[in-house]
Design a protein around this motif. Structure first.
Motif, PDB file in Angstrom:
ATOM      1  N   SER A 221      44.840  36.518  54.416  1.00 43.53           N
ATOM      2  CA  SER A 221      43.926  36.179  53.321  1.00 43.53           C
ATOM      3  C   SER A 221      43.795  37.329  52.330  1.00 43.53           C
ATOM      4  CB  SER A 221      42.551  35.783  53.875  1.00 43.53           C
ATOM      5  OG  SER A 221      41.978  36.838  54.625  1.00 43.53           O
ATOM      6  N   ALA A 222      43.817  38.572  52.829  1.00 41.87           N
ATOM      7  CA  ALA A 222      43.723  39.729  51.936  1.00 41.87           C
ATOM      8  C   ALA A 222      44.934  39.805  51.015  1.00 41.87           C
ATOM      9  CB  ALA A 222      43.598  41.013  52.756  1.00 41.87           C
ATOM     10  N   LEU A 223      46.108  39.526  51.561  1.00 44.93           N
ATOM     11  CA  LEU A 223      47.319  39.576  50.739  1.00 44.93           C
ATOM     12  C   LEU A 223      47.274  38.523  49.642  1.00 44.93           C
ATOM     13  CD1 LEU A 223      50.054  40.895  50.292  1.00 44.93           C
ATOM     14  CD2 LEU A 223      51.054  39.268  51.900  1.00 44.93           C
ATOM     15  N   ILE A 224      46.747  37.346  49.961  1.00 44.70           N
ATOM     16  CA  ILE A 224      46.612  36.298  48.947  1.00 44.70           C
ATOM     17  C   ILE A 224      45.685  36.762  47.825  1.00 44.70           C
ATOM     18  CG2 ILE A 224      45.706  33.982  48.527  1.00 44.70           C
ATOM     19  CD1 ILE A 224      46.722  33.214  51.314  1.00 44.70           C
ATOM     20  N   VAL A 225      44.549  37.365  48.186  1.00 43.67           N
ATOM     21  CA  VAL A 225      43.608  37.856  47.183  1.00 43.67           C
ATOM     22  C   VAL A 225      44.251  38.930  46.313  1.00 43.67           C
ATOM     23  CG1 VAL A 225      41.433  39.114  46.844  1.00 43.67           C
ATOM     24  CG2 VAL A 225      41.565  37.285  48.549  1.00 43.67           C
ATOM     25  N   ILE A 226      44.958  39.865  46.943  1.00 34.69           N
ATOM     26  CA  ILE A 226      45.591  40.961  46.202  1.00 34.69           C
ATOM     27  C   ILE A 226      46.659  40.423  45.252  1.00 34.69           C
ATOM     28  CG2 ILE A 226      47.029  43.023  46.433  1.00 34.69           C
ATOM     29  CD1 ILE A 226      44.092  43.415  47.206  1.00 34.69           C
ATOM     30  N   LEU A 227      47.481  39.506  45.737  1.00 37.64           N
ATOM     31  CA  LEU A 227      48.538  38.941  44.889  1.00 37.64           C
ATOM     32  C   LEU A 227      47.956  38.178  43.713  1.00 37.64           C
ATOM     33  CD1 LEU A 227      51.100  37.690  47.567  1.00 37.64           C
ATOM     34  CD2 LEU A 227      51.311  39.685  46.075  1.00 37.64           C
ATOM     35  N   ARG A 228      46.875  37.438  43.954  1.00 40.10           N
ATOM     36  CA  ARG A 228      46.236  36.712  42.860  1.00 40.10           C
ATOM     37  C   ARG A 228      45.660  37.673  41.822  1.00 40.10           C
ATOM     38  NH1 ARG A 228      47.519  32.239  41.252  1.00 40.10           N
ATOM     39  NH2 ARG A 228      45.447  31.862  40.395  1.00 40.10           N
ATOM     40  N   LYS A 229      45.074  38.762  42.289  1.00 39.60           N
ATOM     41  CA  LYS A 229      44.536  39.756  41.359  1.00 39.60           C
ATOM     42  C   LYS A 229      45.641  40.361  40.500  1.00 39.60           C
ATOM     43  CE  LYS A 229      41.785  42.786  39.483  1.00 39.60           C
ATOM     44  NZ  LYS A 229      40.834  42.398  38.409  1.00 39.60           N
ATOM     45  N   LEU A 230      46.804  40.568  41.092  1.00 36.86           N
ATOM     46  CA  LEU A 230      47.945  41.121  40.367  1.00 36.86           C
ATOM     47  C   LEU A 230      48.723  40.054  39.598  1.00 36.86           C
ATOM     48  CD1 LEU A 230      49.277  43.579  43.106  1.00 36.86           C
ATOM     49  CD2 LEU A 230      47.952  44.162  41.061  1.00 36.86           C
ATOM     50  N   ARG A 231      48.259  38.815  39.694  1.00 33.46           N
ATOM     51  CA  ARG A 231      48.910  37.686  39.036  1.00 33.46           C
ATOM     52  C   ARG A 231      50.351  37.503  39.507  1.00 33.46           C
ATOM     53  NH1 ARG A 231      46.641  38.118  32.757  1.00 33.46           N
ATOM     54  NH2 ARG A 231      44.418  38.026  33.315  1.00 33.46           N
ATOM     55  N   LEU A 232      50.526  37.650  40.803  1.00 34.64           N
ATOM     56  CA  LEU A 232      51.827  37.442  41.425  1.00 34.64           C
ATOM     57  C   LEU A 232      51.799  36.164  42.248  1.00 34.64           C
ATOM     58  CD1 LEU A 232      52.546  41.102  42.616  1.00 34.64           C
ATOM     59  CD2 LEU A 232      53.444  39.958  40.577  1.00 34.64           C
ATOM     60  N   SER A 233      52.962  35.641  42.546  1.00 36.40           N
ATOM     61  CA  SER A 233      53.063  34.370  43.267  1.00 36.40           C
ATOM     62  C   SER A 233      52.619  34.513  44.721  1.00 36.40           C
ATOM     63  CB  SER A 233      54.504  33.860  43.218  1.00 36.40           C
ATOM     64  OG  SER A 233      54.649  32.706  44.021  1.00 36.40           O
TER      65      SER A 233
END
Length: 314
Positions: A221-233
């Motif tokens: 879940s943390a990786l999903i949040v981080i990727l979304r913050k960075l606007r990555l897939s």
């Protein structure tokens, strides 16, 4: 600085037997090829390079971590700790079997058999008889709160360990690189504790629980949040998480869904606090996220203790 006479050939300030006509652009001392460090303009001597490194501000990631996290040191250390604990469990089981007390040695750890180390460190919410009356023993309800921490470093068998360590290797390195060492370690431990707390609140009594799975699901879940913050897939992460959740609930008699879901929730909360903290108050907000999560988990444990059957103690 006093200049040498015009008819004297300058020598390197560190190697006085070497003639040179190149000077440091900062201190103007003569330097030989071995002492030259290329700069934006000209060359600098080793002393000026060291001085510049001390005064230069260290580069930070988008979430405030240092670039040192890219090495994956914390991820590797956590894997080593888990493996060492597993080996110690093998040794403890073998020693117990030698004394004629059972334990199973390596064969036991290849299955789900409890070893002496497991009996000390796994999490048991509380002990109860078939009629629901609580009895004394090693459990969280009896004051062994350390089980919430130690249980995340114990595993039921080699396959259990291997699967979790593989996931930690895959998920831990990008998260550590993004967050930095300290933030990543805080995230991992809080996710593991979050899984342990939900196990205490919702799991059945007498059932031992262990494993790094709570922390692993928290990293998902943390990786999903981080990727979304960075606007990555997040297309490569979400299907894997969904698959693991399906497996978790399909085999809930053997897998602690409480530990997985607890870690998942805490991972999302902590990562959001890290990722969306205002830049000017970033460190303060991230510290507040960690402290606030710890306090909330502690409060939930306190609430859980009030729900444990209090009669029939022995």
């Amino acid at each position: 600085m006093t200049q040498p006479p015009a008819n004297v050939v300058p020598v390197c300030y560190r190697h006085t037997d070497r003639e040179t006509y190149v000077r440091c652009t900062r201190c103007d001392r003569p330097i030989c090829p071995d002492c030259m460090n290329e700069a934006s303009v000209g060359f600098q001597c080793p002393d000026c390079v060291r001085e510049g490194s001390r005064t230069q501000r260290q580069a930070r990631t988008a979430f405030g971590g240092t670039q040192a996290g890219a090495a994956g040191t914390v991820t590797i250390t956590l894997i080593v700790i888990n493996v060492l604990v597993f080996i110690i469990g093998v040794i403890s089981a073998g020693a117990n079997a030698t004394k004629g007390l059972g334990g199973g040695g390596l064969g036991g750890l290849l299955s789900s058999q409890l070893t002496p180390l497991h009996r000390l460190g796994v999490e048991v919410p509380y002990f109860a008889t078939e009629t629901g009356v609580r009895v004394a023993g090693r459990s969280v309800a009896d004051g062994d709160f350390y089980q919430l921490f130690t249980s995340m470093f114990l595993h039921f068998g080699l396959l259990h360990l291997a699967m979790n360590m593989w996931a930690l290797w895959i998920l831990g390195r990008p998260l550590e690189a993004a967050l930095g060492r300290i933030r990543f370690l805080a995230l991992y431990l809080l996710c593991g504790l979050g899984g342990g707390v939900l196990v205490f609140l919702l799991s059945s009594p007498n059932v031992p629980t262990a494993g790094a799975s709570g922390a692993i699901f928290g990293m998902f879940s943390a990786l999903i949040v981080i990727l979304r913050k960075l606007r990555l897939s997040i297309a490569s992460v979400v299907p894997v998480l969904i698959f693991n959740l399906v497996v978790t609930f399909s085999f809930s008699d053997y897998i602690s869904w409480q530990g997985h879901v607890g870690g998942l929730i805490v991972g999302a909360v902590v990562a959001a606090g890290f990722a969306y903290a205002p830049p000017k108050q970033r460190t303060a907000m991230q510290v507040a996220t960690v402290v606030g999560t710890l306090l909330l988990l502690g409060a939930l444990v306190g609430i859980g203790l009030t729900q444990v059957p209090a009669v029939g103690m022995s």
